[in-house]
Design a protein around this motif. Structure first.
Motif, PDB file in Angstrom:
ATOM      1  N   GLU A  58       4.599  -1.496   6.840  1.00 21.52           N
ATOM      2  CA  GLU A  58       3.522  -0.766   7.505  1.00 21.52           C
ATOM      3  C   GLU A  58       3.785   0.733   7.532  1.00 21.52           C
ATOM      4  O   GLU A  58       4.929   1.176   7.481  1.00 21.52           O
ATOM      5  CB  GLU A  58       3.321  -1.334   8.917  1.00 21.52           C
ATOM      6  CG  GLU A  58       2.921  -2.799   8.850  1.00 21.52           C
ATOM      7  CD  GLU A  58       2.384  -3.354  10.139  1.00 21.52           C
ATOM      8  OE1 GLU A  58       2.247  -2.582  11.102  1.00 21.52           O
ATOM      9  OE2 GLU A  58       2.106  -4.565  10.167  1.00 21.52           O
ATOM     10  N   GLY A 112       1.979   3.067   5.343  1.00 24.46           N
ATOM     11  CA  GLY A 112       1.223   3.686   4.256  1.00 24.46           C
ATOM     12  C   GLY A 112      -0.220   3.213   4.218  1.00 24.46           C
ATOM     13  O   GLY A 112      -0.651   2.398   5.033  1.00 24.46           O
ATOM     14  N   SER A 113      -0.974   3.752   3.256  1.00 18.41           N
ATOM     15  CA  SER A 113      -2.333   3.252   3.065  1.00 18.41           C
ATOM     16  C   SER A 113      -2.674   3.277   1.580  1.00 18.41           C
ATOM     17  O   SER A 113      -1.977   3.911   0.778  1.00 18.41           O
ATOM     18  CB  SER A 113      -3.340   4.079   3.869  1.00 18.41           C
ATOM     19  OG  SER A 113      -3.463   5.361   3.305  1.00 18.41           O
ATOM     20  N   GLU A 115     -10.724   1.971   1.316  1.00 22.53           N
ATOM     21  CA  GLU A 115      -9.355   2.373   1.663  1.00 22.53           C
ATOM     22  C   GLU A 115      -8.875   1.516   2.830  1.00 22.53           C
ATOM     23  O   GLU A 115      -9.645   1.197   3.730  1.00 22.53           O
ATOM     24  CB  GLU A 115      -9.324   3.854   2.077  1.00 22.53           C
ATOM     25  CG  GLU A 115      -7.922   4.296   2.460  1.00 22.53           C
ATOM     26  CD  GLU A 115      -7.833   5.794   2.770  1.00 22.53           C
ATOM     27  OE1 GLU A 115      -8.811   6.522   2.495  1.00 22.53           O
ATOM     28  OE2 GLU A 115      -6.776   6.207   3.274  1.00 22.53           O
ATOM     29  N   CYS A 116      -7.621   1.122   2.767  1.00 22.13           N
ATOM     30  CA  CYS A 116      -7.093   0.294   3.856  1.00 22.13           C
ATOM     31  C   CYS A 116      -5.599   0.556   3.997  1.00 22.13           C
ATOM     32  O   CYS A 116      -4.974   1.107   3.092  1.00 22.13           O
ATOM     33  CB  CYS A 116      -7.370  -1.190   3.581  1.00 22.13           C
ATOM     34  SG  CYS A 116      -6.710  -1.800   2.013  1.00 22.13           S
ATOM     35  N   THR A 117      -5.055   0.184   5.116  1.00 23.94           N
ATOM     36  CA  THR A 117      -3.643   0.469   5.399  1.00 23.94           C
ATOM     37  C   THR A 117      -2.757  -0.697   4.992  1.00 23.94           C
ATOM     38  O   THR A 117      -3.235  -1.812   4.749  1.00 23.94           O
ATOM     39  CB  THR A 117      -3.434   0.723   6.906  1.00 23.94           C
ATOM     40  OG1 THR A 117      -3.677  -0.514   7.601  1.00 23.94           O
ATOM     41  CG2 THR A 117      -4.364   1.809   7.424  1.00 23.94           C
ATOM     42  N   ALA A 118      -1.468  -0.418   4.959  1.00 21.60           N
ATOM     43  CA  ALA A 118      -0.511  -1.480   4.651  1.00 21.60           C
ATOM     44  C   ALA A 118      -0.581  -2.584   5.703  1.00 21.60           C
ATOM     45  O   ALA A 118      -0.405  -3.759   5.389  1.00 21.60           O
ATOM     46  CB  ALA A 118       0.895  -0.901   4.552  1.00 21.60           C
ATOM     47  N   ASP A 138      -3.289  -3.488   7.215  1.00 26.91           N
ATOM     48  CA  ASP A 138      -4.470  -4.277   6.826  1.00 26.91           C
ATOM     49  C   ASP A 138      -4.111  -5.253   5.699  1.00 26.91           C
ATOM     50  O   ASP A 138      -4.606  -6.378   5.647  1.00 26.91           O
ATOM     51  CB  ASP A 138      -5.603  -3.375   6.315  1.00 26.91           C
ATOM     52  CG  ASP A 138      -6.157  -2.448   7.390  1.00 26.91           C
ATOM     53  OD1 ASP A 138      -6.093  -2.826   8.574  1.00 26.91           O
ATOM     54  OD2 ASP A 138      -6.649  -1.360   7.027  1.00 26.91           O
ATOM     55  N   CYS A 159      -7.888  -6.377   1.070  1.00 25.23           N
ATOM     56  CA  CYS A 159      -6.989  -5.227   1.145  1.00 25.23           C
ATOM     57  C   CYS A 159      -5.657  -5.593   0.468  1.00 25.23           C
ATOM     58  O   CYS A 159      -5.083  -4.789  -0.264  1.00 25.23           O
ATOM     59  CB  CYS A 159      -6.754  -4.816   2.596  1.00 25.23           C
ATOM     60  SG  CYS A 159      -5.600  -3.425   2.718  1.00 25.23           S
TER      61      CYS A 159
END
Ligand SMILES: [Zn+2]
Length: 294
Positions: free
Chosen positions: A5, A7-8, A69-72, A74, A81
């Motif tokens: 978690e 990054g994105s 766009e999504c995050t780690a 997610d 994602c």
């Protein structure tokens, strides 16, 4: 394996298609041809193109969009994602390998679809399962197949099984770029056939990627993209390889196991080649065409 978690991932890597409807009387024929392609890993796009003209079969439509766009974080909970993030790690890995090996590299496109879709290889329904189409260099993944993986491996094993499938299809893209799909014997389907070698090589490439993704350090964060898997998670990946093995599919469909019709290799073979890719990490080690020891 989970994403670390923090990054994105940019949007737009994966196209989505929802509610595509199969149309035209020729759809059954197109699907049959597709299955042959998917199972043998050879390029039937020429045949499919003519089939399309004859039958007028069409599919697709529906609502087309893209994974945003999504995050780690997610990526660890949201399937699309995770698909997008997995592709980014595959892009990074194969960009580097291609540069080192002198391979002219293009990233493949990816589509996550539900129902039916149109591809450069012809019309496809979700019944086909995940596949790679060389004609448009696109990985097609149907949502229902991932539902099935989730049912089979649960919330723990399901995500890695999904990533493994994406990496396997990406392996077919690399085979296409390296010219490996040319000159194969399309009719031979036995345990040592070209089709089996092609599939086991894609498993080996998936193993190469998995090891890289677990150890590669993101220059932006100084940490690995993925949390290195535990032994248990690795065992889950291997059980995914096992469950997707042809002999397993045949056995669970009640048809009995017949080695003469194997096209992806046995469960044991698929696990073995994933592990070779993981341990050795080189294209040479993954040359399933250069060995009699499959
Ligand atoms: Zn395959």
């Amino acid at each position: 394996m989970t994403f670390r978690e923090g990054g994105s991932f940019e949007g737009g890597r994966v196209r989505t298609r929802r509610g595509g409807v199969a149309a035209g009387g020729g759809i059954g024929l197109a699907i049959v041809a597709f299955l042959v392609y998917q199972l043998t890993g050879v390029d039937l796009s020429g045949e499919l193109a003519s089939l399309q003209q004859v039958t007028g079969a069409g599919a697709g439509g529906g609502q087309v969009g893209e994974v945003p766009e999504c995050t780690a974080a997610d990526a660890n909970t949201n399937r699309e994602c995770r698909l997008s993030a997995t592709l980014y790690t595959l892009d990074a890995f194969w960009t580097d390998v291609s540069a080192a090996e002198g391979i002219a590299f293009d990233i493949p496109e990816a589509e996550s679809f539900q129902g039916a879709t149109t591809t450069g290889c012809g019309a496809a329904s979700a019944a086909v399962g995940p596949f790679y189409c060389p004609a448009d260099q696109t990985i097609y993944l149907d949502v229902s197949f991932f539902d099935e993986l989730r049912t089979r491996f649960g919330a723990e094993g399901g995500p890695f099984a999904e990533m493994y499938v994406v990496a396997h299809e990406y392996g077919h893209h690399m085979q296409h770029l390296m010219g490996r799909m040319e000159g194969l014997d399309r009719r031979d389907t036995g345990p040592g056939s070209d089709g089996v070698r092609l599939e086991l090589q894609a498993d080996c490439y998936a193993g190469m990627w998995a090891h890289d993704a677990a150890t590669r350090v993101d220059p932006d964060t100084g940490r690995t993209f993925l949390v290195p898997p535990t032994d248990e998670e690795l065992a889950q990946a291997l059980s995914a390889a096992e469950a997707i093995g042809d002999d397993h599919i045949q056995a669970s469909s009640g048809g009995g196991v017949n080695p003469d019709t194997w096209t992806h290799g046995s469960s044991e073979q698929r696990q073995r080649w994933f592990t070779i890719g993981w341990n050795e990490g080189t294209l040479t080690a993954c040359d399933t065409f250069a060995t009699d020891d499959l």
